[in-house]
Write an enzyme that holds these catalytic residues in place. Structure first.
Site, PDB file in Angstrom:
ATOM      1  N   SER A 181       0.840  -1.206   0.000  1.00 22.86           N
ATOM      2  CA  SER A 181       0.000   0.000   0.000  1.00 22.86           C
ATOM      3  C   SER A 181       0.874   1.255   0.000  1.00 22.86           C
ATOM      4  O   SER A 181       2.013   1.239   0.469  1.00 22.86           O
ATOM      5  CB  SER A 181      -0.908   0.010   1.228  1.00 22.86           C
ATOM      6  OG  SER A 181      -1.652  -1.184   1.289  1.00 22.86           O
TER       7      SER A 181
HETATM    8  N1  SAM Z   1      -0.271  -4.875   4.307  1.00 21.04           N
HETATM    9  C1  SAM Z   1       0.426  -5.118   3.077  1.00 21.04           C
HETATM   10  C2  SAM Z   1       1.760  -4.450   2.977  1.00 21.04           C
HETATM   11  O1  SAM Z   1       2.124  -3.674   3.878  1.00 21.04           O
HETATM   12  O2  SAM Z   1       2.463  -4.745   2.010  1.00 21.04           O
HETATM   13  C3  SAM Z   1      -0.376  -4.772   1.861  1.00 21.04           C
HETATM   14  C4  SAM Z   1      -1.395  -5.760   1.618  1.00 21.04           C
HETATM   15  S1  SAM Z   1      -1.981  -5.990  -0.012  1.00 21.04           S
HETATM   16  C5  SAM Z   1      -2.771  -4.476  -0.353  1.00 21.04           C
HETATM   17  C6  SAM Z   1      -3.289  -7.117   0.439  1.00 21.04           C
HETATM   18  C7  SAM Z   1      -2.806  -8.478   0.878  1.00 21.04           C
HETATM   19  O3  SAM Z   1      -3.915  -9.190   1.398  1.00 21.04           O
HETATM   20  C8  SAM Z   1      -2.232  -9.323  -0.242  1.00 21.04           C
HETATM   21  O4  SAM Z   1      -0.957  -9.753   0.089  1.00 21.04           O
HETATM   22  C9  SAM Z   1      -3.215 -10.493  -0.341  1.00 21.04           C
HETATM   23  O5  SAM Z   1      -2.612 -11.712  -0.718  1.00 21.04           O
HETATM   24  C10 SAM Z   1      -3.741 -10.549   1.073  1.00 21.04           C
HETATM   25  N2  SAM Z   1      -5.030 -11.222   1.256  1.00 21.04           N
HETATM   26  C11 SAM Z   1      -6.138 -11.183   0.467  1.00 21.04           C
HETATM   27  N3  SAM Z   1      -7.111 -11.936   1.021  1.00 21.04           N
HETATM   28  C12 SAM Z   1      -6.610 -12.457   2.178  1.00 21.04           C
HETATM   29  C13 SAM Z   1      -7.126 -13.309   3.188  1.00 21.04           C
HETATM   30  N4  SAM Z   1      -8.371 -13.794   3.175  1.00 21.04           N
HETATM   31  N5  SAM Z   1      -6.319 -13.638   4.220  1.00 21.04           N
HETATM   32  C14 SAM Z   1      -5.053 -13.163   4.277  1.00 21.04           C
HETATM   33  N6  SAM Z   1      -4.502 -12.372   3.353  1.00 21.04           N
HETATM   34  C15 SAM Z   1      -5.280 -12.004   2.323  1.00 21.04           C
END
Ligand code: SAM
Length: 222
Positions: A69
């Site tokens: 993000s």
């Molecule tokens: N917090 C992260 C960072 O600092 O880089 C950014 C996160 S990215 C916008 C969203 C993340 O959520 C992705 O890595 C994706 O694989 C994960 N994600 C999506 N659905 C999920 C779930 N049900 N459980 C865990 N992770 C999930």
């Protein structure tokens, strides 16, 4: 003689300082959040080829179709959690590990859940290399939370779901805050839910936002 590596570290520190000034002028007032973002090297969490863009206010690809993000949204979400220190926190969507590295400086301990094995492993390595000791990364469906580790004083969802997952509300401690993007696929509202001491839930709409999908039992179907 100045070493090339330390010259680069100095340039990153300078860029990070400017990023923090921009965050402050954009309305981030929580001194602890600004200090945490000044301390955490975002360039360590992005692919090497993109390191020169690490301190721009933009999301960047981290592989597997996912993104780290933008600093502005990391700061806004961290501030919205109204952390004082010592809280037990849960993050859904570890991704690169950057947001949880920032959180680790604002709370007592964090459990972070990522569904994609490669990202979870890479984030764990980056956090270990930085010596972050109060974060545990789990592989799994974060929309179910982590009941055995809860309840949590702060829950941060960093992927966009159709609605606030009920298991996460169930794991929010009295007095706790949950912040995350909920709404349509591709466009959501940044939302904060507070659980009052009397157990009542109060919901606030904070801002429009756009996140990758929360995929799982209480998210979208892939
Ligand atoms: N917090 C992260 C960072 O600092 O880089 C950014 C996160 S990215 C916008 C969203 C993340 O959520 C992705 O890595 C994706 O694989 C994960 N994600 C999506 N659905 C999920 C779930 N049900 N459980 C865990 N992770 C999930």
């Amino acid at each position: 003689m100045v070493q090339r590596g330390s010259a680069r570290a100095g340039a990153y520190a300078l860029a990070r300082g400017r990023m923090v000034e921009r965050l402050a002028s954009a309305g981030i007032r929580d001194r602890r959040v600004l200090d945490a973002m000044r301390a955490v090297p975002r360039h360590v969490f992005v692919p090497e080829a993109l390191a020169s863009q690490a301190y721009e206010d933009t999301a960047l690809p981290i592989g597997d179709g996912q993104t780290i993000s933008a600093p502005g949204i990391v700061a806004a979400m961290s501030q919205a959690l109204e952390l004082e220190g010592g809280e037990r926190a849960l993050e859904i969507g570890t991704g690169s590990g950057y947001q949880v590295a920032v959180l680790s400086r604002l709370v007592g301990a964090v459990v972070s859940i990522e569904r994609l094995p490669r990202l979870a492993a890479r984030a764990r390595r980056a956090l270990d290399a930085m010596g972050v000791a109060n974060v545990v990364v789990h592989l799994g469906d974060g929309s179910l939370g982590r009941p055995a580790a809860g309840p949590f004083d702060a829950i941060l969802v960093t992927a966009g779901g159709p609605a606030v997952p009920q298991p996460l509300l169930d794991q929010l401690a009295p007095g706790g805050r949950l912040v995350g993007p909920f709404g349509g696929r591709g466009a959501q509202r940044l939302t904060r839910v507070r659980r009052g001491r009397s157990d009542r839930l109060a919901r606030e709409d904070l801002a429009p936002c756009r996140f990758v999908d929360l995929i799982g039992g209480h998210g979208w179907v892939r």
